[in-house]
Design an enzyme around this catalytic site. Structure first.
Site, PDB file in Angstrom:
ATOM      1  N   TRP A 479       0.877  -1.192   0.000  1.00  0.00           N
ATOM      2  CA  TRP A 479       0.000   0.000   0.000  1.00  0.00           C
ATOM      3  C   TRP A 479       0.903   1.228   0.000  1.00  0.00           C
ATOM      4  CZ3 TRP A 479      -5.563   0.280   1.316  1.00  0.00           C
ATOM      5  CH2 TRP A 479      -6.025   1.603   1.432  1.00  0.00           C
ATOM      6  N   ASP A 480       0.975   1.878  -1.145  1.00  0.00           N
ATOM      7  CA  ASP A 480       1.925   2.988  -1.305  1.00  0.00           C
ATOM      8  C   ASP A 480       1.206   4.335  -1.261  1.00  0.00           C
ATOM      9  OD1 ASP A 480       4.327   4.249  -1.785  1.00  0.00           O
ATOM     10  OD2 ASP A 480       4.803   3.090  -3.581  1.00  0.00           O
ATOM     11  N   ASN A 482       2.502   8.291  -2.547  1.00  0.00           N
ATOM     12  CA  ASN A 482       3.718   8.897  -3.083  1.00  0.00           C
ATOM     13  C   ASN A 482       3.766  10.411  -3.200  1.00  0.00           C
ATOM     14  OD1 ASN A 482       5.718   6.896  -3.510  1.00  0.00           O
ATOM     15  ND2 ASN A 482       4.355   5.940  -4.977  1.00  0.00           N
ATOM     16  N   GLY A 530       6.598   6.320  -0.633  1.00  0.00           N
ATOM     17  CA  GLY A 530       7.880   6.703  -1.214  1.00  0.00           C
ATOM     18  C   GLY A 530       8.988   6.204  -0.297  1.00  0.00           C
ATOM     19  N   GLY A 531       8.905   4.911   0.072  1.00  0.00           N
ATOM     20  CA  GLY A 531       9.772   4.384   1.125  1.00  0.00           C
ATOM     21  C   GLY A 531       9.134   4.691   2.463  1.00  0.00           C
ATOM     22  N   ASP A 536       5.195   4.862  10.695  1.00  0.00           N
ATOM     23  CA  ASP A 536       4.752   5.278  12.025  1.00  0.00           C
ATOM     24  C   ASP A 536       3.952   4.162  12.677  1.00  0.00           C
ATOM     25  OD1 ASP A 536       1.822   5.672  11.310  1.00  0.00           O
ATOM     26  OD2 ASP A 536       2.742   7.077   9.901  1.00  0.00           O
ATOM     27  N   ASP A 550      13.120   4.342   0.069  1.00  0.00           N
ATOM     28  CA  ASP A 550      13.372   4.088  -1.354  1.00  0.00           C
ATOM     29  C   ASP A 550      14.866   4.027  -1.622  1.00  0.00           C
ATOM     30  OD1 ASP A 550      10.874   3.724  -2.307  1.00  0.00           O
ATOM     31  OD2 ASP A 550      10.602   5.739  -3.108  1.00  0.00           O
ATOM     32  N   GLU A 616      26.907 -15.924  -8.353  1.00  0.00           N
ATOM     33  CA  GLU A 616      26.182 -15.282  -7.244  1.00  0.00           C
ATOM     34  C   GLU A 616      25.022 -16.142  -6.730  1.00  0.00           C
ATOM     35  OE1 GLU A 616      26.762 -10.477  -7.913  1.00  0.00           O
ATOM     36  OE2 GLU A 616      25.287 -11.523  -9.150  1.00  0.00           O
TER      37      GLU A 616
END
Ligand code: GLA
Length: 732
Positions: A479-480, A482, A530-531, A536, A550, A616
């Site tokens: 859930w972003d 921005n 946005g990161g 909170d 981010d 890797e």
């Protein structure tokens, strides 16, 4: 009982296992604050208050000729604007006659078994093992128009005291609430340092420590979100306090919108702490009979230093704030598509990546931004939450089935609160956004913000989300959000209610998250803004993990995750291994170091699997196995910060320790390589002094590792890292 009430002296003493908080109603009915600190005798601490005739500090009328009684000097529990107290105050009310002068006096109190909850707001809850009690003290304004109910939750074994405030209009006319802080603490004696966590997009929660000087020092947000710039968590410590010693107070706000936190040192060297809703953008109309609840704030105290304070919050937020299946269930290790392909992908490309991911042991594939509406660039599409089958070249179910066929779970990204003007939804409902009539709105990342204070808007978006979630097997949702909010105006509210919009927006957000989590109890939700713009404790009530930043550069992340750890548990910290050179900084770091840093979080990957070399792959496979092996230790163990990033430029270290001290994982990242240098030593914490431990095949007594320390291997490449397992002998 954790709440002691001395009825004759009108003293309320709240006790947790290690802390104590006291208030007293004085002869005029004013609720004084008398003590907050280490637990001891529930004595009447009001003897510490000085009464003196102070020039220019007036006296309330009820004090008669008594010039030594002034609210401008007394420590109070809930100081109000216009009472003759000229410091920062907690409450400001506009009366029906347009005036603001106010006084509060004690009316009654009530005890309640268990921990209170608040309508529509996140709160700490008590589990069956917790001892919890609630005290509600009611004050009334002297004009007899409203009550202020002060809520105290006492969680004894968690060492927490929670606070909230309810303002109830019991008069006949309308009032306007212009400020209602959740917490005020008046500390009369001692100088204090404030620790706050500031930053910006890609540099969240940088720790800063500063002495509170005379005047007001504040942090806050009026961006409509808790923000990257300042976090709604701060500490107050003695000037001498360290990680391991000294007095520390913590203040954490369970709220995801605007907030104000401040320290105000007054003319008598007393320090007032306030935390609550930011009064800018806030004016709440209370008609006859209406009540307003301020969001909860969580306070903790310890005399054992900052690390112990952090551990109080870590434990409580894991056990008593996060909810749902993933409060305890192991979270899957994921691969996120964002830093791999950004918006440029189709179904085939994703399935190819998923195949590689499955081979490496990754358990969840997350399709980030770009799968919906018209979304090839970030200028369009938000608001149209239907699958762009043309772009994907397949349906969502087909994609999800293909991923599940690889033995992986499937997750998806949403940004429910925002909208692009270039979207069908905006063309149809241009009035659904926050936009001030007659003024062009401020754009952020080419997008506007939907008016989540409106139920019809929320319902429409929730229906779209549910439609997508029901159309395929989806186990995870990111859930972003921005942009910062601006142009706060709701077309659905009259002018005199516009001051409520910012808060109603957050209540709307919580309402929608509550509905979503209730309908999909098994869905893993990851918060993001946005990161870490909304990292909170309010969000943690709904989303047990939050994308921390981010910025995925492992070295920058050290400071971001270090700052975050002061107030939030490792289980909350979304952290991924990304590719190198890093997309945000261009820095090159070893793959193992990126894993070391991401393991101090929920752990996952965010890189194009096509770029991973054959050499890797076994490293990644081993990292995944290692993380799974130490999952419980990392997520549920005690977390120790071993170095202060500001003070130790050569290396940075932290440690996870099982609560019984039987096992630990020491993590160290070399920040500088030094030629011909002596080996560095790091002192461990949290072990049992008299137990014997095995470290890299050698035996050490716990006391030796903690007092003497452990010699860190010599770093031979830049930013090399070490993960060192420590286990009690005979437990291996
Ligand atoms: C934000 C998030 C990123 C990614 C992008 C997609 O910036 O923090 O992780 O999801 O949005 O647009």
């Amino acid at each position: 009982m954790a709440i002691l009430i001395n009825e004759t002296k009108s003293i309320f003493t709240l006790q947790t296992d290690h802390s104590m908080y006291q208030m007293k109603v004085d002869q005029y009915g004013v609720l004084l604050h008398t003590y907050y600190g280490k637990k001891g005798d529930p004595f009447d601490y009001s003897y510490l208050i000085t009464y003196a005739d102070h020039g220019f500090s007036g006296n309330p009328y009820d004090a008669g000729e008594e010039r030594t009684y002034s609210l401008d000097a007394l420590p109070q529990e809930y100081p109000v604007y216009g009472s003759g107290d000229y410091r920062s105050t907690a409450l400001k009310v506009c009366y029906p006659d347009g005036t603001h002068a106010c006084e509060l006096r004690y009316v009654r109190h009530r005890l309640q078994k268990g921990k209170y909850a608040l309508p529509g707001l996140p709160t700490i809850y008590a589990t069956q093992e917790d001892l919890a009690d609630t005290l509600i003290i009611t004050l009334e304004d002297t004009r007899r128009l409203f009550y202020v109910h002060l809520y105290y939750g006492v969680l004894e074994n968690l060492n927490l005291i929670t606070r909230s405030v309810c303002v109830e209009n019991h008069g006949a006319e309308t009032l306007y609430l212009e400020q209602a802080a959740s917490v005020c603490v008046d500390l009369q004696h001692g100088g204090y340092h404030m620790h706050s966590f500031y930053g910006r997009h890609m540099k969240e929660r940088t720790h800063q420590r500063f002495p509170i000087h005379h005047g007001i020092q504040s942090i806050g947000s009026s961006r409509g979100m808790s923000s990257h710039q300042h976090n709604p968590f701060f500490l107050l410590t003695s000037p001498q306090a360290t990680e391991d010693n000294g007095e520390c107070y913590g203040f954490s706000f369970l709220y995801s919108g605007d907030f104000l936190a401040l320290g105000d040192k007054d003319q008598f060297d007393q320090t007032r702490i306030l935390l609550g809703l930011h009064p800018d953008n806030f004016c709440y109309r209370l008609d006859k009979g209406d009540s307003f609840y301020a969001p909860e704030a969580v306070m903790a105290y310890t005399d054992q230093g900052m690390n112990a304070l952090s551990q109080i919050y870590h434990r409580a937020y894991r056990r008593n704030l996060c909810r749902g299946r993933y409060k305890t269930a192991r979270r899957p290790i994921l691969l996120n598509s964002w830093e791999s392909v950004y918006l440029d992908f189709d179904g085939k490309k994703l399935i190819e990546m998923a195949k590689d991911a499955a081979r490496m042991g990754i358990e969840l594939f997350v399709m980030d931004d770009g799968w919906f509406g018209k979304r090839d660039l970030d200028v369009s599409g938000l608001g149209d939450w239907h699958v762009n089958e043309e772009k994907l070249g397949c349906g969502l179910q087909e994609l999800s089935d293909a991923i599940h066929a690889l033995g992986m779970q499937f997750g998806i990204w949403f940004e429910p609160e925002c909208i692009n003007e270039d979207s069908d939804l905006y063309r149809k409902h241009p009035d659904w956004v926050l936009k001030v009539p007659g003024k062009a709105p401020v754009r952020g990342r080419y997008q506007l913000v939907l008016d989540f204070s409106r139920e019809d808007v929320r319902e429409h978006i929730l229906n779209q989300i549910c439609h997508v979630l029901d159309s395929a097997k989806i186990e995870y949702l990111k859930w972003d959000f921005n942009r910062s909010i601006s142009d706060i105006y709701s077309a659905a509210l009259p002018p005199q209610r516009q001051g409520e919009v910012a808060h109603r927006y957050i209540l709307g957000l919580y309402d929608m998250l509550e509905k979503l989590t209730a309908r999909y109890p098994d869905l893993l939700l990851e918060g993001c803004s946005g990161g870490g713009g909304r990292f909170d404790a309010g969000m943690l009530y709904y989303t047990p993990q939050i994308w921390c930043s981010d910025n995925t550069d492992a070295i920058d992340r050290l400071s971001i995750q270090y700052g975050t750890s002061f107030g939030y548990p490792i289980s909350a910290v979304g952290s991924h291994v990304s590719h190198c050179p890093n997309d945000q900084t261009g820095r090159i770091t070893p793959l193992e170091t990126r894993a070391t840093v991401a393991m101090a979080g929920t752990f996952g990957y965010e890189l194009d699997t096509n770029e991973i070399t054959e050499e890797e792959i076994p490293f990644i496979q081993r990292q995944i196995l290692e993380f799974k092996k130490y999952y419980d230790l990392i997520q549920n163990g005690l977390y120790y910060r071993l170095t202060d990033l500001g003070e130790q430029p050569v290396f940075h270290g932290w440690e996870f320790v099982k609560e019984d001290g039987s096992e630990a994982l020491l993590c160290v990242v070399a920040l500088q390589i030094k030629a011909n240098a002596a080996r560095c030593c790091i002192r461990l914490k949290g072990l049992c002094a008299d137990k014997t431990y095995l470290v890299d095949g050698e035996e050490y007594p716990g006391s030796v590792l903690m007092n003497g320390g452990y010699l860190i291997p010599h770093a031979t490449t830049e930013y090399e890292s070490f993960r060192i397992h420590i286990i009690e002998k005979n437990r291996e």
